[in-house]
Design an enzyme around this catalytic site. Structure first.
Site, PDB file in Angstrom:
ATOM      1  N   HIS A  74       0.860  -1.192   0.000  1.00 57.74           N
ATOM      2  CA  HIS A  74       0.000   0.000   0.000  1.00 57.74           C
ATOM      3  C   HIS A  74       0.885   1.227   0.000  1.00 57.74           C
ATOM      4  O   HIS A  74       1.803   1.320   0.825  1.00 57.74           O
ATOM      5  CB  HIS A  74      -0.919   0.010   1.221  1.00 57.74           C
ATOM      6  CG  HIS A  74      -2.070  -0.931   1.104  1.00 57.74           C
ATOM      7  ND1 HIS A  74      -3.284  -0.564   0.569  1.00 57.74           N
ATOM      8  CD2 HIS A  74      -2.175  -2.245   1.408  1.00 57.74           C
ATOM      9  CE1 HIS A  74      -4.098  -1.604   0.572  1.00 57.74           C
ATOM     10  NE2 HIS A  74      -3.456  -2.638   1.076  1.00 57.74           N
ATOM     11  N   TYR A 201      -9.272   4.929   7.115  1.00 56.81           N
ATOM     12  CA  TYR A 201      -9.801   5.311   8.426  1.00 56.81           C
ATOM     13  C   TYR A 201     -10.926   6.330   8.196  1.00 56.81           C
ATOM     14  O   TYR A 201     -10.771   7.258   7.409  1.00 56.81           O
ATOM     15  CB  TYR A 201      -8.712   5.960   9.273  1.00 56.81           C
ATOM     16  CG  TYR A 201      -7.568   5.053   9.654  1.00 56.81           C
ATOM     17  CD1 TYR A 201      -6.464   4.909   8.813  1.00 56.81           C
ATOM     18  CD2 TYR A 201      -7.592   4.325  10.831  1.00 56.81           C
ATOM     19  CE1 TYR A 201      -5.409   4.075   9.153  1.00 56.81           C
ATOM     20  CE2 TYR A 201      -6.534   3.497  11.183  1.00 56.81           C
ATOM     21  CZ  TYR A 201      -5.454   3.378  10.333  1.00 56.81           C
ATOM     22  OH  TYR A 201      -4.412   2.542  10.673  1.00 56.81           O
ATOM     23  N   PRO A 293      -5.284   0.070  18.533  1.00 61.26           N
ATOM     24  CA  PRO A 293      -4.979  -0.392  17.171  1.00 61.26           C
ATOM     25  C   PRO A 293      -5.052   0.703  16.103  1.00 61.26           C
ATOM     26  O   PRO A 293      -4.680   0.484  14.968  1.00 61.26           O
ATOM     27  CB  PRO A 293      -6.039  -1.460  16.925  1.00 61.26           C
ATOM     28  CG  PRO A 293      -7.150  -1.123  17.853  1.00 61.26           C
ATOM     29  CD  PRO A 293      -6.505  -0.530  19.055  1.00 61.26           C
ATOM     30  N   LYS A 297       0.221  -0.234  15.203  1.00 59.40           N
ATOM     31  CA  LYS A 297       1.601  -0.312  15.684  1.00 59.40           C
ATOM     32  C   LYS A 297       1.912  -1.572  16.503  1.00 59.40           C
ATOM     33  O   LYS A 297       3.082  -1.872  16.733  1.00 59.40           O
ATOM     34  CB  LYS A 297       1.897   0.918  16.555  1.00 59.40           C
ATOM     35  CG  LYS A 297       1.956   2.218  15.770  1.00 59.40           C
ATOM     36  CD  LYS A 297       3.045   2.193  14.721  1.00 59.40           C
ATOM     37  CE  LYS A 297       3.097   3.480  13.923  1.00 59.40           C
ATOM     38  NZ  LYS A 297       4.042   3.380  12.781  1.00 59.40           N
ATOM     39  N   TYR A 385       3.647   6.895  10.422  1.00 58.06           N
ATOM     40  CA  TYR A 385       2.790   5.739  10.161  1.00 58.06           C
ATOM     41  C   TYR A 385       3.572   4.612   9.484  1.00 58.06           C
ATOM     42  O   TYR A 385       3.458   3.446   9.861  1.00 58.06           O
ATOM     43  CB  TYR A 385       1.594   6.152   9.291  1.00 58.06           C
ATOM     44  CG  TYR A 385       0.507   5.108   9.257  1.00 58.06           C
ATOM     45  CD1 TYR A 385       0.521   4.092   8.298  1.00 58.06           C
ATOM     46  CD2 TYR A 385      -0.518   5.104  10.193  1.00 58.06           C
ATOM     47  CE1 TYR A 385      -0.453   3.113   8.279  1.00 58.06           C
ATOM     48  CE2 TYR A 385      -1.500   4.121  10.181  1.00 58.06           C
ATOM     49  CZ  TYR A 385      -1.462   3.130   9.219  1.00 58.06           C
ATOM     50  OH  TYR A 385      -2.430   2.152   9.224  1.00 58.06           O
TER      51      TYR A 385
HETATM   52  C1  PHB Z   1      -6.219  -4.442  10.292  1.00 55.62           C
HETATM   53  O1  PHB Z   1      -6.045  -4.661   9.074  1.00 55.62           O
HETATM   54  O2  PHB Z   1      -6.637  -5.319  11.096  1.00 55.62           O
HETATM   55  C2  PHB Z   1      -5.889  -3.064  10.836  1.00 55.62           C
HETATM   56  C3  PHB Z   1      -5.482  -2.050   9.961  1.00 55.62           C
HETATM   57  C4  PHB Z   1      -5.171  -0.788  10.473  1.00 55.62           C
HETATM   58  C5  PHB Z   1      -5.282  -0.572  11.841  1.00 55.62           C
HETATM   59  C6  PHB Z   1      -5.695  -1.594  12.713  1.00 55.62           C
HETATM   60  C7  PHB Z   1      -6.007  -2.843  12.202  1.00 55.62           C
HETATM   61  O3  PHB Z   1      -4.982   0.661  12.351  1.00 55.62           O
END
Ligand code: PHB
Ligand code: APR
Length: 392
Positions: A74, A201, A293, A297, A385
């Site tokens: 990505h 997000y 989450p 990280k 990030y």
């Molecule tokens: C996930 O793919 O489970 C995932 C992706 C981004 C995050 C948390 C979990 O910030």
């Protein structure tokens, strides 16, 4: 039975297994002791977004083939809010590095396979694991199949997660902990559907949402929910309609829904234990720290801890140098606190808190608008990030 090894490792999650593998590559012997069964470890659904540094560690350790076949690179992560279209935090543009979507479950499978191929010593279903003499000549005891066992070692790596025994072995007078709980949880589902193309997000007045993925036909979605919620209160129809209600319209229209094959609710917590070393005991991964989450990280911090620790043990056994062992806790904690701050900041920015005012919400929307408009703000988020470089 009694064994003797160089590094006794408690816990066969990503941290313990990766440490055992990295030590093997450097000629350092270890034995891994795991409380549950291998099947139980492999049944866990956990994280799935890898920092560039994590990808590099796995490739350099010979663990990149399946990741590069089945994982999805990505060029960044997207953010959408208040019904507007998404904007990309372009990590490739700002740092030259990419993220990789590749599930922790797959990584753990790859690690077990690598240890098995190398004849690695992994003891599972160990009961009553206890650490002894960690400031002297340490040893680990446990029961298995009703018989007592002991592993004498030079060092112990506590990779047994937040609920493990290792952190508890450090005297209360020595250990300092820092903790923050959040007044909401994440309801996550897995579905065998083509995923939304971006890791995205979403901030909305109804609450946070996240679109992620595990493969071309395996999607991972989350919505913020109340801590008191149960999975039974979230049938698939409710989940999908709420997820779409939080997304911008064009995103909602592109979501391919389907039956959930996994559904669970997890609380959010920030936690750090200091120091990450006590005598000949070294903590790594969730045993020492937990992040919400939101910044993806958790797994990446486990990898960086273990990379530092493997380098330290290798220097000790190859050259008799203890510099990296002596600096491990401070070095690992510098990265841990940076990840804790980023995860805390993103969690506050992207979620709705129960006691928030309209002013609070406008502050968040302005912050998001500034992030959308400012390449400098985006560059700052992108470098954090995608993961800052490991310390030399
Ligand atoms: C996930 O793919 O489970 C995932 C992706 C981004 C995050 C948390 C979990 O910030
Ligand atoms: N004795 C032996 N093993 C134990 C004990 C014990 N007393 N207590 C826990 N364990 C095992 C657990 O069963 C688990 O398999 O230690 C392992 C710890 O693994 P994780 O909890 O996955 O922690 P870690 O390896 O640090 O990986 C961190 O996993 O939980 C996610 O979000 C987290 O992605 C991050 C990653």
């Amino acid at each position: 039975m009694q064994w003797r090894t160089q590094v006794g490792i408690v816990g066969a999650g990503p941290a313990g297994l990766l440490l055992s593998h990295l030590l093997h590559l450097r000629g350092v012997e270890s034995i891994v002791v795991e409380r549950t069964s291998r099947a139980h470890v492999l049944a866990r659904i956990r994280a799935g977004v890898l920092e560039a540094g994590t990808v590099a560690v796995l490739r350099e350790a010979g663990l990149g083939d399946r990741m590069d076949r089945e994982g999805k690179p990505h060029e960044g992560v997207a953010i959408a809010w208040a019904g507007r279209g998404r904007f990309l935090i372009d990590t490739r543009r700002f740092t030259g590095k990419e993220m990789m979507a590749y599930g922790q479950t797959a990584i753990t499978e790859d690690l077990f396979a690598a240890r098995d191929a190398a004849g690695g010593h992994i003891i599972d279903e160990a009961e009553g694991v206890a650490l002894h003499r960690v400031t002297g000549a340490p040893f680990i005891t446990f029961d298995k199949e009703g018989a007592p066992h002991r592993i004498d070692c030079d060092f112990i790596a506590g990779c047994d997660g937040f609920h493990g025994v290792s952190r508890q072995t450090i005297p209360a007078a020595v250990l300092r902990t820092f903790e923050k709980s959040y007044p909401f949880g994440w309801l996550g589902i897995m579905s065998e559907t083509p995923p939304y193309p971006d890791i995205c997000y979403v901030h909305h007045r109804r609450g946070f949402a996240l679109a992620s993925q595990r493969g071309p036909n395996l999607s991972r979605y989350y919505v913020q929910c109340d801590l008191s919620d149960t999975v039974d209160q979230w049938p698939d129809d409710r989940f999908w309609s709420e997820f779409k209600a939080r997304c911008p319209q064009e995103m909602a229209q592109s979501i391919v829904t389907g039956p959930s094959i996994e559904k669970s609710i997890a609380p959010l917590r920030s936690f750090v234990a200091e120091p990450m070393r006590h005598g000949n005991l070294f903590l790594a991964g969730d045993a020492a720290h937990i992040v919400p989450p939101t910044g993806a990280k958790g797994l990446n911090l486990a990898v960086s801890d273990v990379w530092y620790l493997a380098r330290a043990f290798a220097a000790r056994y190859e050259r008799g140098e203890t510099h990296y062992l002596d600096s491990y806790s401070e070095m690992a904690l510098r990265r841990v606190w940076g990840a804790e701050r980023l995860s805390w900041w993103l969690t506050n920015l992207l979620h709705r808190f129960p006691d928030e005012s309209e002013f609070d919400e406008r502050m968040k929307e302005d912050q998001l608008e500034y992030l959308r408009c400012s390449p400098h703000a985006q560059a700052s988020l992108a470098e954090q990030y995608v993961g800052l470089p490991f310390e030399s």
